[in-house]
Enzyme design. Structure first.
Site, PDB file in Angstrom:
ATOM      1  N   HIS A  42      61.673  88.616  68.140  1.00 36.24           N
ATOM      2  CA  HIS A  42      61.043  88.688  69.461  1.00 36.24           C
ATOM      3  C   HIS A  42      62.053  88.564  70.594  1.00 36.24           C
ATOM      4  O   HIS A  42      61.696  88.200  71.704  1.00 36.24           O
ATOM      5  CB  HIS A  42      59.953  87.604  69.573  1.00 36.24           C
ATOM      6  N   GLN A  73      61.133  84.133  64.831  1.00 35.83           N
ATOM      7  CA  GLN A  73      60.248  84.640  65.889  1.00 35.83           C
ATOM      8  C   GLN A  73      60.599  83.969  67.205  1.00 35.83           C
ATOM      9  O   GLN A  73      60.059  84.312  68.250  1.00 35.83           O
ATOM     10  CB  GLN A  73      58.791  84.329  65.539  1.00 35.83           C
ATOM     11  N   ASN A  74      61.492  82.983  67.143  1.00 34.42           N
ATOM     12  CA  ASN A  74      61.791  82.191  68.342  1.00 34.42           C
ATOM     13  C   ASN A  74      62.766  82.920  69.253  1.00 34.42           C
ATOM     14  O   ASN A  74      63.685  83.594  68.792  1.00 34.42           O
ATOM     15  CB  ASN A  74      62.369  80.834  67.946  1.00 34.42           C
ATOM     16  N   SER A 126      52.499  79.724  62.563  1.00 35.29           N
ATOM     17  CA  SER A 126      51.058  79.787  62.280  1.00 35.29           C
ATOM     18  C   SER A 126      50.681  81.104  61.598  1.00 35.29           C
ATOM     19  O   SER A 126      49.547  81.272  61.178  1.00 35.29           O
ATOM     20  CB  SER A 126      50.273  79.654  63.579  1.00 35.29           C
ATOM     21  N   ARG A 144      61.598  78.675  80.977  1.00 38.31           N
ATOM     22  CA  ARG A 144      61.766  78.602  79.517  1.00 38.31           C
ATOM     23  C   ARG A 144      63.259  78.546  79.166  1.00 38.31           C
ATOM     24  O   ARG A 144      63.683  77.811  78.294  1.00 38.31           O
ATOM     25  CB  ARG A 144      61.169  79.837  78.827  1.00 38.31           C
ATOM     26  N   TYR A 180      60.024  82.784  82.649  1.00 40.38           N
ATOM     27  CA  TYR A 180      61.115  82.845  81.674  1.00 40.38           C
ATOM     28  C   TYR A 180      62.352  82.088  82.144  1.00 40.38           C
ATOM     29  O   TYR A 180      63.112  81.571  81.316  1.00 40.38           O
ATOM     30  CB  TYR A 180      61.427  84.294  81.287  1.00 40.38           C
ATOM     31  N   GLY A 207      57.372  76.502  59.989  1.00 40.01           N
ATOM     32  CA  GLY A 207      56.848  76.313  61.336  1.00 40.01           C
ATOM     33  C   GLY A 207      56.297  77.536  62.035  1.00 40.01           C
ATOM     34  O   GLY A 207      56.563  77.746  63.212  1.00 40.01           O
ATOM     35  N   ASP A 248      64.605  81.139  71.335  1.00 42.66           N
ATOM     36  CA  ASP A 248      65.708  80.215  71.622  1.00 42.66           C
ATOM     37  C   ASP A 248      66.909  80.566  70.741  1.00 42.66           C
ATOM     38  O   ASP A 248      66.813  81.379  69.826  1.00 42.66           O
ATOM     39  CB  ASP A 248      65.265  78.747  71.429  1.00 42.66           C
TER      40      ASP A 248
END
Ligand code: APR
Length: 227
Positions: free
Chosen positions: A104, A86-87, A172, A56, A53, A170, A89
């Site tokens: 998340h 859901q990101n 899935s 990341r 992390y 963007g 960032d």
């Protein structure tokens, strides 16, 4: 004011240089996601998880918002907008969006490993072993791991139920409970999906825009600002 709800996934940040998950065979920068994004991984090898992390976080801090993030912020001129991402960032915030729900978590904050409600901002990119919360437990990244509860899901579902327009960019739609949010959007509102490789979607009333985020989002925003 009409309400626009936007659900985003890793695809919106791909053109900012942050890799998506499932475009790379379930491997993320060489890591199997289950080896690093679960409570078991943290128990087995906290140093590896912390390091993963940290890397990341470094990538996120080095990345910049792209035209899709900026365009979504423009929608606030005319609409009441909530972004559900859901990101992990912070590119929506840096792109100017004021109202972002992080399903998340967010990698720029740390979290107590005893109590997930205790979080702190992180200075810089590195969270070190030995850095502790006020309860004396090791700090970890403020992200939701596989197998953990998603505390913001109820709020996100409630917001989806208020949408007058819904936009999906963007994702899935492979990970629940996030993927189930589309079913809380009222059936009779316009729904758009923007993705260069549109996933199977268990709802047939989406207007499909088969494009990368930076090509698909700005024209849609321009159209909605004119309506
Ligand atoms: N623009 C828009 N969409 C894109 C782009 C792009 N430039 N590039 C790729 N995509 C699309 C892919 O076609 C795919 O449908 O983005 C989607 C990315 O899917 P995933 O990698 O599965 O990402 P996401 O849906 O956000 O994953 C959900 O899974 O691992 C967990 O917690 C993690 O939040 C993440 C969750």
């Amino acid at each position: 004011m009409k309400k626009i709800v936007v659900l985003t996934g890793a695809g919106i940040s791909a053109e900012s240089g942050l890799k998506t998950f499932r475009d790379s065979d379930g491997l993320w920068e060489g890591y199997n996601i289950e080896e690093v994004a679960t409570p078991e991984a943290w128990r087995r090898n906290p140093e590896l998880v912390q390091e993963f992390y940290n890397m990341r976080r470094k990538s996120v801090l080095e990345a910049s918002p792209n035209a899709a993030h900026y365009a979504l912020a423009e929608l606030e001129k005319k609409y009441d907008v909530t972004i559900i991402t859901q990101n992990i960032d912070d590119l929506h915030e840096r792109g100017g969006s004021d109202n972002v729900i992080h399903l998340h978590g967010i990698i720029t904050r740390s979290q107590s490993s005893k109590n997930p409600n205790i979080t702190y901002p992180i200075e810089g990119w590195e969270l070190k072993m030995g850095e502790k919360c006020e309860l004396g437990s090791q700090l970890r990244a403020h992200v939701v791991w596989f197998g953990e509860a998603v505390p913001m899901i109820e709020e996100a579902a409630r917001v989806c139920g208020q949408a007058d327009i819904f936009i999906l960019v963007g994702s899935s739609l492979a990970v629940y409970p996030a993927a189930g949010l589309i079913h809380y959007v009222p059936y009779d509102v316009p729904k758009y999906i923007i993705d260069p490789n549109i996933p199977y979607i268990s709802s047939d009333d989406f207007i499909r825009i088969e494009a990368k985020a930076t090509a698909g989002v700005p024209p849609l925003v321009a159209k909605l600002l004119k309506e």
